[in-house]
Design an enzyme around this catalytic site. Structure first.
Site, PDB file in Angstrom:
ATOM      1  N   VAL A 156      10.602   7.322   4.336  1.00 17.95           N
ATOM      2  CA  VAL A 156       9.490   7.692   4.220  1.00 17.95           C
ATOM      3  C   VAL A 156       8.263   7.070   5.219  1.00 17.95           C
ATOM      4  O   VAL A 156       7.723   7.721   5.899  1.00 17.95           O
ATOM      5  CB  VAL A 156       8.729   8.320   2.935  1.00 17.95           C
ATOM      6  CG1 VAL A 156       7.282   8.328   2.961  1.00 17.95           C
ATOM      7  CG2 VAL A 156       9.602   9.238   2.382  1.00 17.95           C
ATOM      8  N   PRO A 196       5.823  12.685  -4.742  1.00 17.75           N
ATOM      9  CA  PRO A 196       5.385  13.440  -3.591  1.00 17.75           C
ATOM     10  C   PRO A 196       3.861  13.044  -2.889  1.00 17.75           C
ATOM     11  O   PRO A 196       3.550  13.067  -1.820  1.00 17.75           O
ATOM     12  CB  PRO A 196       5.347  15.009  -3.961  1.00 17.75           C
ATOM     13  CG  PRO A 196       6.473  14.764  -4.972  1.00 17.75           C
ATOM     14  CD  PRO A 196       6.429  13.409  -5.663  1.00 17.75           C
ATOM     15  N   GLY A 226       0.833  -1.392  -0.053  1.00 18.55           N
ATOM     16  CA  GLY A 226      -0.014  -0.162  -0.072  1.00 18.55           C
ATOM     17  C   GLY A 226       0.892   1.007   0.040  1.00 18.55           C
ATOM     18  O   GLY A 226       0.486   2.292  -0.060  1.00 18.55           O
ATOM     19  N   GLU A 283       7.839   5.350   7.806  1.00 15.83           N
ATOM     20  CA  GLU A 283       7.725   5.244   9.236  1.00 15.83           C
ATOM     21  C   GLU A 283       7.836   6.594  10.165  1.00 15.83           C
ATOM     22  O   GLU A 283       7.343   6.764  11.248  1.00 15.83           O
ATOM     23  CB  GLU A 283       8.795   4.076   9.961  1.00 15.83           C
ATOM     24  CG  GLU A 283       8.468   2.809   9.589  1.00 15.83           C
ATOM     25  CD  GLU A 283       9.430   1.673   9.849  1.00 15.83           C
ATOM     26  OE1 GLU A 283       9.042   1.014  10.777  1.00 15.83           O
ATOM     27  OE2 GLU A 283      10.361   1.671   9.101  1.00 15.83           O
TER      28      GLU A 283
HETATM   29  N1  MCN Z   1       8.756   7.293  -0.898  1.00 13.17           N
HETATM   30  C1  MCN Z   1       9.085   8.341  -1.966  1.00 13.17           C
HETATM   31  N2  MCN Z   1      10.229   8.931  -2.018  1.00 13.17           N
HETATM   32  C2  MCN Z   1      11.137   8.416  -1.060  1.00 13.17           C
HETATM   33  C3  MCN Z   1      10.795   7.378  -0.123  1.00 13.17           C
HETATM   34  C4  MCN Z   1       9.692   6.737  -0.233  1.00 13.17           C
HETATM   35  O1  MCN Z   1       8.091   8.432  -2.797  1.00 13.17           O
HETATM   36  N3  MCN Z   1      12.275   9.009  -0.731  1.00 13.17           N
HETATM   37  C5  MCN Z   1       7.259   6.650  -1.280  1.00 13.17           C
HETATM   38  C6  MCN Z   1       6.973   5.412  -2.205  1.00 13.17           C
HETATM   39  O2  MCN Z   1       5.789   5.633  -2.637  1.00 13.17           O
HETATM   40  C7  MCN Z   1       7.275   4.408  -1.397  1.00 13.17           C
HETATM   41  C8  MCN Z   1       6.676   4.535   0.226  1.00 13.17           C
HETATM   42  O3  MCN Z   1       7.113   5.908   0.160  1.00 13.17           O
HETATM   43  O4  MCN Z   1       6.720   3.054  -1.659  1.00 13.17           O
HETATM   44  C9  MCN Z   1       7.582   3.917   1.252  1.00 13.17           C
HETATM   45  O5  MCN Z   1       8.738   3.883   1.169  1.00 13.17           O
HETATM   46  P1  MCN Z   1       9.808   3.521   2.126  1.00 13.17           P
HETATM   47  O6  MCN Z   1      10.023   4.813   3.140  1.00 13.17           O
HETATM   48  O7  MCN Z   1      11.066   3.170   1.678  1.00 13.17           O
HETATM   49  O8  MCN Z   1       9.111   2.408   2.882  1.00 13.17           O
HETATM   50  P2  MCN Z   1       8.974   0.768   2.706  1.00 13.17           P
HETATM   51  O9  MCN Z   1       8.876   0.739   1.046  1.00 13.17           O
HETATM   52  O10 MCN Z   1      10.100   0.227   3.193  1.00 13.17           O
HETATM   53  O11 MCN Z   1       7.605   0.460   3.119  1.00 13.17           O
HETATM   54  C10 MCN Z   1       7.546  -0.125   4.388  1.00 13.17           C
HETATM   55  C11 MCN Z   1       7.098   1.146   5.444  1.00 13.17           C
HETATM   56  C12 MCN Z   1       7.029   0.482   6.632  1.00 13.17           C
HETATM   57  S1  MCN Z   1       8.375  -0.295   7.745  1.00 13.17           S
HETATM   58  C13 MCN Z   1       5.651   0.444   7.380  1.00 13.17           C
HETATM   59  S2  MCN Z   1       5.575  -0.263   9.174  1.00 13.17           S
HETATM   60  C14 MCN Z   1       4.480   0.910   6.676  1.00 13.17           C
HETATM   61  C15 MCN Z   1       4.842   1.989   5.718  1.00 13.17           C
HETATM   62  O12 MCN Z   1       5.885   1.529   4.900  1.00 13.17           O
HETATM   63  N4  MCN Z   1       3.475   0.042   6.572  1.00 13.17           N
HETATM   64  C16 MCN Z   1       2.283   0.457   5.618  1.00 13.17           C
HETATM   65  N5  MCN Z   1       3.838   2.366   5.302  1.00 13.17           N
HETATM   66  C17 MCN Z   1       2.641   1.699   4.764  1.00 13.17           C
HETATM   67  N6  MCN Z   1       1.627   2.307   3.933  1.00 13.17           N
HETATM   68  C18 MCN Z   1       0.602   1.326   3.688  1.00 13.17           C
HETATM   69  N7  MCN Z   1      -0.464   1.780   3.172  1.00 13.17           N
HETATM   70  N8  MCN Z   1       0.383   0.079   4.467  1.00 13.17           N
HETATM   71  C19 MCN Z   1       1.168  -0.317   5.468  1.00 13.17           C
HETATM   72  O13 MCN Z   1       1.304  -1.557   5.873  1.00 13.17           O
HETATM   73 MO1  MOS Z   2       7.787  -1.347   9.253  1.00 11.37          MO
HETATM   74  S1  MOS Z   2       7.292  -1.681  11.338  1.00 11.37           S
HETATM   75  O1  MOS Z   2       9.571  -1.699   9.790  1.00 11.37           O
HETATM   76  O2  MOS Z   2       7.317  -3.036   8.700  1.00 11.37           O
END
Ligand code: MCN
Ligand code: MOS
Length: 762
Positions: A727, A656, A472, A729
């Site tokens: 982003v 964004p 998501g 967390e």
């Molecule tokens: N992104 C971006 N530019 C960046 C970093 C991220 O555009 N510099 C956007 C992107 O759309 C990317 C999203 O943010 O897909 C999340 O990126 P990132 O921070 O790298 O996180 P992850 O992809 O590793 O996702 C895991 C993170 C965690 S650890 C939890 S907990 C969480 C979260 O994402 N759980 C979620 N967001 C969530 N969002 C939804 N809808 N559902 C969850 O369970």
């Molecule tokens: Mo996020 S709590 O690291 O899946």
């Protein structure tokens, strides 16, 4: 203000990196077109349900299965008497106990609600009915319900989570001003909209698992180890997930039970974990306690931080919810001491829940810093700026990028902070008290390798392929944007395939590490595909671009051209046709060149190659500052959050729109944490009382005010290949203290134990 503007590029601008494309799979999810793990139409399904312990600790002395076994439709009853023949799997880091049997339905009970029996029947209704007829006898032993239990004790120190420099005790004793306070947070739960469960099927010794997963490769490894089959024999499929928030990173006891039952019965099995069982089948955020003492000069310069924290864990594994994770890095501090302990209680082992560690830790230090500000009569914004950390005092390293100062000042400007009156209870509308508070947050940049494949097809479409997960947060969308950006193909001609352990390896969708990692791999693979195509176009005898004298080509709007229009231009299908190519396929990863096959396997199936925020030359983190406004009913003590402005430094934003959605989602969870969420444990039997979404309260639309989010980040080239920081967390971190501080400002009452419910205010 540096809000990133979408790049202008004709009508396709939204599709490039930095563009505000909507989530590509979003409409599939809301229209029912996305298939979830429990919806796969598998022929001949049998249905498994779990029976859970009703005591918190002890031993199963007997299971009477006679009623259940004779019940209509029942195919199999599994109890602690059955040896499933499974072997314990490795932990996340790949450490594996030697030849240790694994009993997912244990005889020794460690918490109330532990799964001890499984019933499999032709239909789910039949399985539920038969499960009702199971009779279990126990020998109960002493148990500890929670941190509140008088027998909980002090637990054990976690040396690796303790840190100290300078002489904190002495500096505290010598400080002109001191505050000391104790803060606590309750058990909290993920309550993702999609509950846990799986559909599982064997074909010989090939295992297919449809299960919501934050990490297809890591979970596939667990199954292969449990069942002693080659990794290649397991396929874990997880293209769509209805939220994970940290709960879906591991295969769990019930997963093993379902897979075993399917093999034993020789037919596919579905196991849907009920909503109440979702509260005990895996752990939520551990309850925490922390004591913070701050010493400062009379004009608010921090001299010492002494921090002692504890979190609950289970009796059989240590999961520290680290209360001292943000404490050492938010402020300039020469004298610091922090220790963390874990206290075993009879609960399922707690786990990661959005912003683990940083979240309760920021709650402590961000409340404490405002308590200090009020003690010396200083503005809460000013005290934060005054103690701004110019480098990381804990690691001694420079920040890679840290625009927390900009977050504080630009957030304050957008919020209108300067219009605040300092003294508590001085802002009101009739009987409504108004309060403003700040909370800063942080989350580390965690780096991990990933792999991806790019396929350019003869019809001009581009495929991006990886086992990475989108639960998501937007992985599908940002990967389409990454490929579109490199290959100059409109984003509607890019197809992204994810969520399958058979596809190229990937970092976990956890620790906010996936986006930075997988965009790097896709960028690399797409660049390689592009280079290959340029090479062919300039050298192939049949290429119309061959004799143009160009030494490179441009890729824009689906056309490949000689730079500056000094030659012909072809569409992708035209070029592929001229070259006589069906496809161009490249597969690239972000491991060092020459990594062995063993290293590849380890990289995707364990956390062994994951790097923390200070492993290189810099200290790398995302940062934020939340500004909250609350309205408190003076007579009833009800708190409404009426406005939030939050400013973030997450480096470059790949999309964004999705980032803002991530930040808002985190902030909304923070509102829940501040005001609503509390896992209530029955102290007599260790049971989670409010184990359903009716009684475990999370924010609904009516609880969520206008939330304004601002980006103040700049690309951070040390953090990731494309300059983004995490982003997902950071958004939740710092929200609860901002609200708690606002409640104090409104009411003059300092509530130090979350959630802030009305009875604590009147
Ligand atoms: N992104 C971006 N530019 C960046 C970093 C991220 O555009 N510099 C956007 C992107 O759309 C990317 C999203 O943010 O897909 C999340 O990126 P990132 O921070 O790298 O996180 P992850 O992809 O590793 O996702 C895991 C993170 C965690 S650890 C939890 S907990 C969480 C979260 O994402 N759980 C979620 N967001 C969530 N969002 C939804 N809808 N559902 C969850 O369970
Ligand atoms: Mo996020 S709590 O690291 O899946």
């Amino acid at each position: 203000m540096t809000i990133m503007e979408p790049r202008k590029h004709g009508d396709a601008s939204d599709g490039l990196l930095g563009g505000r494309l909507s989530r590509f799979e979003g409409s599939m999810k809301v229209t029912g077109a996305a298939t979830y793990a429990l919806e796969y139409p598998v022929e001949g399904l049998a249905h498994a349900v779990l029976v859970q312990s009703t005591i918190p600790a002890g031993r199963v002395t007997g299971v009477d299965t006679s009623g259940a076994s004779a019940s209509p439709g029942v195919l199999l009853v599994l109890t602690p008497d059955d040896d499933l023949g499974l072997v314990a799997a490795s932990d996340w880091y790949g450490n594996r106990p030697e030849n240790q049997p694994y009993h997912p339905l244990p005889r020794e009970i460690r918490f109330n609600g532990e799964s001890i029996v499984a019933v499999v029947a032709e239909t789910r209704e039949q399985a539920v009915e038969a499960a009702r007829l199971i009779r279990v006898t126990y020998e109960e032993t002493r148990s500890v319900a929670s941190l509140d239990d008088p027998n909980a004790g002090d637990g054990k120190p976690m040396e690796h989570l303790s840190s100290a420099w300078g002489d904190a005790e002495a500096a505290l004793a010598a400080a002109a001003v001191r505050i000391e306070a104790e803060y606590s947070t309750p058990r909290e739960y993920h309550v993702a909209m999609e509950p846990h469960g799986l559909t599982v099927k064997w074909d010989g010794d090939m295992l297919t698992v449809w299960e919501p997963s934050q990490w297809s490769h890591g979970m596939a490894r667990t199954y292969s180890e449990w069942f002693g089959i080659p990794y290649e024999n397991v396929r874990l499929v997880s293209p769509f997930i209805g939220g994970g928030f940290g709960s879906k990173g591991a295969a769990l006891a019930y997963s093993a039970v379902a897979a075993f039952a399917a093999r034993k019965l020789g037919r596919p099995v579905k196991l849907a974990v009920t909503r109440p069982q979702n509260f005990t089948s895996y752990g939520g955020r551990a309850a925490t306690r922390q004591k913070i003492a701050l010493g400062a000069t009379e004009d608010g310069v921090l001299q010492a931080i002494v921090h002692r924290g504890a979190s609950e864990t289970s009796t059989y594994a240590d999961w520290p919810e680290q209360t001292g994770a943000a404490t050492p890095i938010l402020y300039r501090i020469e004298n610091f001491s922090s220790q963390h302990r874990v206290v075993p209680v009879n609960t399922v082992t707690p786990g990661a829940l959005r912003g683990p560690g940083k979240n309760p830790s920021a709650y402590g230090i961000e409340c404490a810093i405002e308590e200090l500000a009020y003690k010396i009569g200083m503005d809460p914004l000013e005290i934060r700026l005054k103690n701004y950390a110019d480098h990381d005092y804990q690691s001694g390293k420079p920040w890679s990028t840290r625009r927390l100062r900009e977050a504080l000042t630009e957030g304050a400007a957008a919020f209108g902070w300067s219009r605040r009156s300092h003294a508590p209870r001085t802002m009101r509308e009739g009987r409504t008290l108004i309060g403003w508070g700040i909370g800063c947050g942080t989350f580390p940049v965690i780096q991990a390798p990933s792999e991806a494949m790019i396929r350019i097809l003869a019809n001009g479409r581009v495929e991006v392929v990886s086992g990475a997960i989108d639960m998501g947060q937007g992985t599908y969308t940002i990967l389409a944007q990454t490929a579109s950006d490199v290959l100059g193909v409109p984003v509607d001609r890019v197809d992204v395939r994810l969520g399958d352990s058979r596809l190229p390896g990937s970092a976990i969708a956890g620790g906010s590490m996936l986006a930075g990692s997988i965009t790097g791999a896709v960028h690399k693979a797409a660049t390689a595909a592009r280079d290959e195509l340029i090479g062919l176009a300039l050298s192939d005898a049949n290429s119309p671009l061959r004799d143009t004298g160009a030494n490179t080509l441009t890729f824009n709007d689906g056309r490949i051209a000689v730079p500056r229009g000094e030659g012909p231009s072809l569409t992708l299908p035209e070029l592929m046709a001229a070259l006589g190519r069906e496809e161009i396929e490249t597969r690239r990863n972000t491991l060092p060149d020459g990594a062995s096959a063993q290293e590849h396997h380890q990289a995707w199936t364990t956390m062994a190659k994951v790097q923390g925020p200070t492993m290189g030359d810099y200290s790398m983190h995302s940062w934020c500052a939340h500004f909250a406004e609350v309205r408190v009913d003076e007579d009833f003590g009800t708190v409404r959050v009426s406005r939030i402005v939050s400013a973030f430094d997450c480096g470059r934003l790949y999309n964004p729109r999705l980032v803002e959605s991530q930040w808002r989602g985190g902030i909304i969870m923070g509102i829940g944490q501040a005001l609503l969420e509390e896992g209530l444990v029955d102290q007599r039997n260790g049971r989670t009382v409010n184990n359903n979404v009716g009684d475990y309260l999370v924010p609904t639309n009516a609880d969520v005010p206008d939330i304004q989010v601002i980006s103040v980040g700049v690309p951070d080239q040390n953090a990731s290949a494309l300059g983004g920081k995490g982003v997902g967390e950071v958004g939740i971190v710092g929200v609860a203290p901002a609200i708690a501080n606002a409640v104090f400002h409104a009411t003059g009452k300092r509530v130090r134990d979350l959630p802030i419910t009305l009875e604590k205010l009147i």
